[in-house]
Write a protein that holds these residues in place. Structure first.
Motif, PDB file in Angstrom:
ATOM      1  N   MET A  80       0.776  -1.237   0.033  1.00 40.92           N
ATOM      2  CA  MET A  80      -0.031   0.172   0.125  1.00 40.92           C
ATOM      3  C   MET A  80       0.672   1.306   0.051  1.00 40.92           C
ATOM      4  SD  MET A  80      -2.922  -1.244  -0.241  1.00 40.92           S
ATOM      5  CE  MET A  80      -3.822   0.238   0.077  1.00 40.92           C
ATOM      6  N   LEU A  81       2.090   1.002   0.616  1.00 38.73           N
ATOM      7  CA  LEU A  81       3.003   2.364   0.719  1.00 38.73           C
ATOM      8  C   LEU A  81       3.626   2.609  -0.588  1.00 38.73           C
ATOM      9  CD1 LEU A  81       4.653   2.047   4.117  1.00 38.73           C
ATOM     10  CD2 LEU A  81       2.872   3.941   3.573  1.00 38.73           C
ATOM     11  N   GLU A  84       1.140   4.310  -2.849  1.00 42.86           N
ATOM     12  CA  GLU A  84       1.048   5.700  -2.311  1.00 42.86           C
ATOM     13  C   GLU A  84       2.420   6.540  -2.952  1.00 42.86           C
ATOM     14  OE1 GLU A  84      -0.750   8.955  -0.586  1.00 42.86           O
ATOM     15  OE2 GLU A  84      -1.499   6.839  -1.129  1.00 42.86           O
ATOM     16  N   ARG A  87       1.311   7.100  -6.730  1.00 39.20           N
ATOM     17  CA  ARG A  87       0.468   8.262  -6.831  1.00 39.20           C
ATOM     18  C   ARG A  87       1.410   9.607  -6.553  1.00 39.20           C
ATOM     19  NH1 ARG A  87      -4.186   5.294  -3.327  1.00 39.20           N
ATOM     20  NH2 ARG A  87      -4.825   3.771  -4.981  1.00 39.20           N
ATOM     21  N   LEU A  88       1.598   9.667  -5.224  1.00 38.08           N
ATOM     22  CA  LEU A  88       2.516  11.040  -5.022  1.00 38.08           C
ATOM     23  C   LEU A  88       3.495  11.211  -6.281  1.00 38.08           C
ATOM     24  CD1 LEU A  88       2.882  10.616  -1.441  1.00 38.08           C
ATOM     25  CD2 LEU A  88       1.180  12.110  -2.446  1.00 38.08           C
ATOM     26  N   SER A  93      -2.758  13.447  -4.668  1.00 35.25           N
ATOM     27  CA  SER A  93      -2.595  13.341  -3.434  1.00 35.25           C
ATOM     28  C   SER A  93      -3.467  12.205  -2.732  1.00 35.25           C
ATOM     29  CB  SER A  93      -3.010  14.743  -2.440  1.00 35.25           C
ATOM     30  OG  SER A  93      -4.280  14.886  -2.899  1.00 35.25           O
ATOM     31  N   SER A  94      -3.502  11.997  -1.514  1.00 37.67           N
ATOM     32  CA  SER A  94      -4.492  10.982  -1.030  1.00 37.67           C
ATOM     33  C   SER A  94      -5.748  11.318  -1.241  1.00 37.67           C
ATOM     34  CB  SER A  94      -4.191  10.557   0.335  1.00 37.67           C
ATOM     35  OG  SER A  94      -3.024  10.121   0.548  1.00 37.67           O
TER      36      SER A  94
END
Length: 101
Positions: A80-81, A84, A87-88, A93-94
């Motif tokens: 999951m990290l 993330e 994505r960043l 952003s989240s």
């Protein structure tokens, strides 16, 4: 319980036997109990250097079901990290991702 190397034990033993340094001063300097020092000296005098080798058996650690679940949980968290991070890198952003769902 501290685990000391054979070299360290031998150094302490030689300080006591050869250099005549007191056990109390060694205790203050190296934080090794006088009882432990006495045991090392006795083992060295009876068995030589081989007496200073730790003879405890280290049990192979077999993962339990709880540990396996914990490992799987950590693997999932790592995945999951990584997602993330990607994505960043792309500029999301989240909070942006929540609106895309």
């Amino acid at each position: 319980m501290n685990e000391y190397s054979v070299d360290f034990k031998l150094k302490i033993v030689k300080m006591i036997l050869n250099d005549h340094i007191s056990k109390k001063s060694i205790m203050r300097e190296y934080n090794v109990a006088t009882k432990t020092q006495r045991q090392w000296v006795e083992k060295y005098q009876t068995e030589g250097i081989s007496g200073l080798i730790t003879k405890r058996k280290i049990r192979d650690k077999i993962p339990t079901n709880q540990e396996e679940a914990s490992i799987e949980s950590l693997k999932h968290e790592i995945l999951m990290l990584k997602v993330e991070i990607e994505r960043l890198k792309k500029g999301y952003s989240s909070e942006d991702v929540k609106y895309l769902k």
